[in-house]
Design a protein around this motif. Structure first.
Motif, short mmCIF file in Angstrom:
data_model
loop_
_atom_site.label_atom_id
_atom_site.label_comp_id
_atom_site.label_asym_id
_atom_site.label_seq_id
_atom_site.Cartn_x
_atom_site.Cartn_y
_atom_site.Cartn_z
N THR A 104 0.83 -1.20 0.00
CA THR A 104 0.00 0.00 0.00
C THR A 104 0.87 1.25 0.00
OG1 THR A 104 -1.72 -1.17 1.20
CG2 THR A 104 -1.81 1.22 1.25
N ARG A 105 1.92 1.26 0.81
CA ARG A 105 2.83 2.41 0.84
C ARG A 105 3.51 2.59 -0.50
NH1 ARG A 105 6.58 1.03 5.09
NH2 ARG A 105 5.13 -0.47 5.86
N ARG A 106 3.90 1.50 -1.14
CA ARG A 106 4.56 1.59 -2.43
C ARG A 106 3.64 2.15 -3.50
NH1 ARG A 106 7.47 -3.97 -3.50
NH2 ARG A 106 8.97 -3.74 -1.86
N SER A 107 2.37 1.75 -3.48
CA SER A 107 1.45 2.24 -4.51
C SER A 107 1.10 3.71 -4.28
CB SER A 107 0.18 1.39 -4.54
OG SER A 107 -0.54 1.52 -3.34
N GLN A 108 1.15 4.18 -3.04
CA GLN A 108 0.87 5.57 -2.75
C GLN A 108 2.06 6.47 -3.08
OE1 GLN A 108 -0.28 5.59 1.34
NE2 GLN A 108 -2.35 4.86 0.93
N HIS A 109 3.27 5.95 -2.95
CA HIS A 109 4.49 6.72 -3.17
C HIS A 109 5.41 5.96 -4.13
CE1 HIS A 109 3.23 9.25 0.12
NE2 HIS A 109 3.12 8.19 0.88
N PRO A 110 5.10 5.95 -5.43
CA PRO A 110 5.95 5.20 -6.36
C PRO A 110 7.34 5.82 -6.47
CG PRO A 110 4.33 6.49 -7.55
CD PRO A 110 4.01 6.63 -6.09
#
Length: 65
Positions: free
Chosen positions: A51-57
């Motif tokens: 989830t963090r990766r998809s929010q902050h690519p």
């Protein structure tokens, strides 16, 4: 104090891993419960990471060329 807390987390993680292996070999009921909780916690961490990766690519793979 931080070393004590991190040591406790390490002991819990290692104990959970031991329970997962023991449960796979047919351990007692409480071991299967601890193993299930360990696997569920691991899945929660993986989902939070995704989830963090998809929010902050990252910018490394975002080229349009």
């Amino acid at each position: 104090m931080a070393v004590l807390i991190l040591s406790g987390v390490l002991v819990l993680a290692l104990g959970g891993c031991v329970c997962v292996v023991w449960a796979a070999r047919g351990g007692p009921r409480w071991v299967r419960g601890v193993a299930g909780a360990t696997l569920a916690a691991g899945e929660l961490v993986r989902r939070a990471k995704r989830t963090r990766r998809s929010q902050h690519p990252t910018q490394l793979g975002d080229s349009d060329s």
